[in-house]
Design a protein around this motif. Structure first.
Motif, short mmCIF file in Angstrom:
data_model
loop_
_atom_site.label_atom_id
_atom_site.label_comp_id
_atom_site.label_asym_id
_atom_site.label_seq_id
_atom_site.Cartn_x
_atom_site.Cartn_y
_atom_site.Cartn_z
N LYS A 57 20.17 16.35 67.35
CA LYS A 57 18.66 16.36 67.69
C LYS A 57 18.74 15.09 68.47
O LYS A 57 19.36 14.21 68.54
N PRO A 58 17.36 14.99 69.50
CA PRO A 58 17.33 14.04 70.34
C PRO A 58 17.37 12.57 69.73
O PRO A 58 17.83 11.61 70.13
N ASP A 59 16.90 12.33 68.39
CA ASP A 59 17.02 10.95 67.93
C ASP A 59 18.23 10.59 67.34
O ASP A 59 18.37 9.58 66.78
N ARG A 60 19.12 11.60 67.34
CA ARG A 60 20.46 11.16 66.92
C ARG A 60 21.34 10.90 68.27
O ARG A 60 22.48 10.72 67.92
N ALA A 61 20.98 11.18 69.29
CA ALA A 61 22.02 11.24 70.48
C ALA A 61 22.72 9.88 70.71
O ALA A 61 23.86 10.07 70.87
N ALA A 62 21.92 8.62 70.74
CA ALA A 62 22.72 7.55 70.49
C ALA A 62 23.59 7.29 69.56
O ALA A 62 24.75 6.73 69.96
N ASP A 63 23.40 7.74 68.30
CA ASP A 63 24.25 7.53 67.09
C ASP A 63 25.40 8.53 67.58
O ASP A 63 26.67 8.02 67.37
N PHE A 64 25.40 9.54 68.08
CA PHE A 64 26.48 10.61 68.25
C PHE A 64 27.36 9.84 69.64
O PHE A 64 28.64 9.93 69.46
N GLN A 73 22.61 17.46 74.75
CA GLN A 73 21.08 17.67 74.66
C GLN A 73 20.65 18.61 75.71
O GLN A 73 21.19 18.74 76.76
N SER A 74 19.67 19.22 75.39
CA SER A 74 19.24 20.42 76.21
C SER A 74 18.50 19.89 77.69
O SER A 74 18.16 20.70 78.49
N ASP A 75 18.12 18.71 77.64
CA ASP A 75 17.48 18.08 78.90
C ASP A 75 18.77 18.27 80.22
O ASP A 75 18.27 18.80 81.25
N ILE A 76 19.84 18.12 79.79
CA ILE A 76 20.84 18.14 80.87
C ILE A 76 22.03 19.13 80.58
O ILE A 76 22.62 19.89 81.46
N GLY A 77 22.11 19.39 79.16
CA GLY A 77 23.20 20.34 79.00
C GLY A 77 23.26 21.80 79.02
O GLY A 77 22.01 22.09 78.79
N CYS A 78 24.18 22.44 79.13
CA CYS A 78 24.24 23.98 79.38
C CYS A 78 25.40 24.53 78.31
O CYS A 78 26.14 23.62 77.79
N ARG A 79 25.14 25.73 78.06
CA ARG A 79 26.13 26.13 77.08
C ARG A 79 26.12 27.81 77.21
O ARG A 79 25.25 28.44 78.00
N GLY A 80 27.20 28.43 76.63
CA GLY A 80 27.46 29.88 77.15
C GLY A 80 28.80 30.37 76.75
O GLY A 80 29.50 29.56 76.43
N HIS A 81 29.03 31.75 77.16
CA HIS A 81 30.13 32.14 76.62
C HIS A 81 30.98 32.75 77.96
O HIS A 81 30.09 33.73 78.89
N TRP A 82 32.13 32.47 78.31
CA TRP A 82 32.77 32.95 79.70
C TRP A 82 34.31 32.50 79.58
O TRP A 82 34.61 31.65 78.70
N ASP A 83 34.77 33.16 80.63
CA ASP A 83 36.40 32.50 80.93
C ASP A 83 36.28 31.28 81.59
O ASP A 83 35.39 31.06 82.57
N ALA A 121 21.64 20.08 85.78
CA ALA A 121 22.77 20.86 85.86
C ALA A 121 22.90 21.61 87.20
O ALA A 121 24.17 21.49 88.03
N LYS A 122 21.61 22.28 87.65
CA LYS A 122 21.69 22.88 89.02
C LYS A 122 22.18 21.94 90.24
O LYS A 122 22.61 22.07 91.13
N ALA A 123 21.91 20.43 90.09
CA ALA A 123 21.95 19.50 91.16
C ALA A 123 23.66 19.29 91.24
O ALA A 123 23.95 18.48 92.24
N ASN A 124 24.31 19.68 90.01
CA ASN A 124 25.72 19.66 90.27
C ASN A 124 26.38 21.04 90.15
O ASN A 124 27.80 20.87 89.67
N ALA A 125 25.88 21.85 91.16
CA ALA A 125 26.71 23.13 91.16
C ALA A 125 27.94 22.92 91.76
O ALA A 125 28.14 22.26 92.61
N GLY A 126 28.88 23.63 91.07
CA GLY A 126 30.26 23.64 91.57
C GLY A 126 31.11 22.64 91.01
O GLY A 126 32.37 22.52 91.35
#
Length: 307
Positions: free
Chosen positions: A138-145, A154-164, A218-223
């Motif tokens: 959760k956002p309020d735990r990010a600093a602790d983590f 965090q979903s603000d910049i983070g991405c996730r999914g399944h691929w090779d 994430a799109k700003a760092n394509a590649g």
């Protein structure tokens, strides 16, 4: 108390402890403290059942790690099921604690008393290993983590999914000892994490499909090659290691993944990592053991079959 009840109560307690486990899983020793007081205790905490069969096999993955660690001289693994020990005393004196479980609002160690225990372990210099979705919080735990594990999803910049993915370059670090370039197929990944400002070493990076970049950051760092494994030298003197793979249980068959994780556990515990890494062996039969009992509705079964 009658003799019958005195005999029955311990059996009922044992039954309660394993209420959610399969008959096969009940054969795995849980929360058994080491008999050798000089051995390095490594606690492996498996989360509760999640996702479809073959994914998020937290119990089975920890059971495999326990068997491989038993073969390492001077190491005493202790396994915990269902997200947190029934007896917190098993955490006392641990050299490292591995957390393999769901993240976000499903984290099992964020309840105040448990989090206080985690903080006390950190202050004692205990190492931490965080796998897959555990880095999601959760956002309020990010600093602790970031302070405890070196990274937070965090979903603000983070991405996730399944691929090779394909790890083509392996930097020099004790955790990477003996690890060669290798691919992992159809696994689940979290990337573009928030990392701690100091103490983080990026251990494994790989290209991600640009189609997976769902936010502007994430799109700003394509590649760009993205970090999915890291080490963290904490300000408190402890060590943490993270890897966002381990979604697909079948990938335990990949020797380089096993070596990476076993090396990372030893490093987090401040134990020497062999120059060639920790060796391990497995078979398809061993990987097929101790899967969770997962119940699907017909709709869920159909959806799983089409992935």
């Amino acid at each position: 108390m009658s003799r019958f009840l005195s005999l029955l109560l311990p059996l009922l307690a044992a039954s309660s402890l394993h209420a959610e486990l399969t008959a096969e899983q009940q054969q795995v020793p849980l929360e058994q403290s080491p008999t050798d007081a000089k051995a390095a205790k490594i606690v492996l905490i498996a989360g509760t059942p999640s996702n479809k069969p073959g994914q998020h096999e937290y119990f089975a993955g920890c059971a495999l790690l326990m068997e491989w660690l038993k073969a390492v001289p001077g190491v005493a693994p202790v396994m915990v099921a269902e997200g947190w020990p029934k007896n917190e005393a098993v955490l006392d004196g641990a050299r490292s604690v591995l957390l393999f479980m769901d993240g976000g609002d499903k984290h099992s160690f964020l309840e105040p008393a448990r989090w206080a225990k985690m903080q006390s372990l950190a202050k004692a210099g205990t190492g931490f290993v965080l796998l897959h979705q555990g880095v999601d919080c959760k956002p309020d735990r990010a600093a602790d983590f970031k302070a405890m594990f070196g990274a937070a999803f965090q979903s603000d910049i983070g991405c996730r999914g399944h691929w090779d993915v394909d790890f083509t370059s392996i930097p020099t670090h004790p955790i990477n000892s003996g690890v060669k370039p290798f691919p992992l197929l159809k696994d689940g990944w979290l990337y573009n994490l928030h990392f701690a400002e100091k103490g983080v070493t990026h251990l494994l990076q790989c290209a991600m499909p640009d189609s997976s970049r769902k936010n502007d950051a994430a799109k700003a760092n394509a590649g760009r090659a993205e970090t999915v494994a890291w080490s963290y030298d904490r300000p408190d003197g402890g060590r943490s290691f993270g890897f966002t793979g381990c979604d697909l249980h079948a990938n335990w068959a990949e020797g380089n993944q096993r070596r990476l994780l076993l090396n990372g556990i030893l490093w987090s515990a401040k134990l020497d990592v062999p120059s060639s890494g920790v060796s391990s062996e497995t078979t398809p039969e061993q990987i097929a053991k101790n899967w969770d009992r997962k119940i699907f509705t017909p709709k869920a079964k159909q959806a799983a079959a089409t992935k």
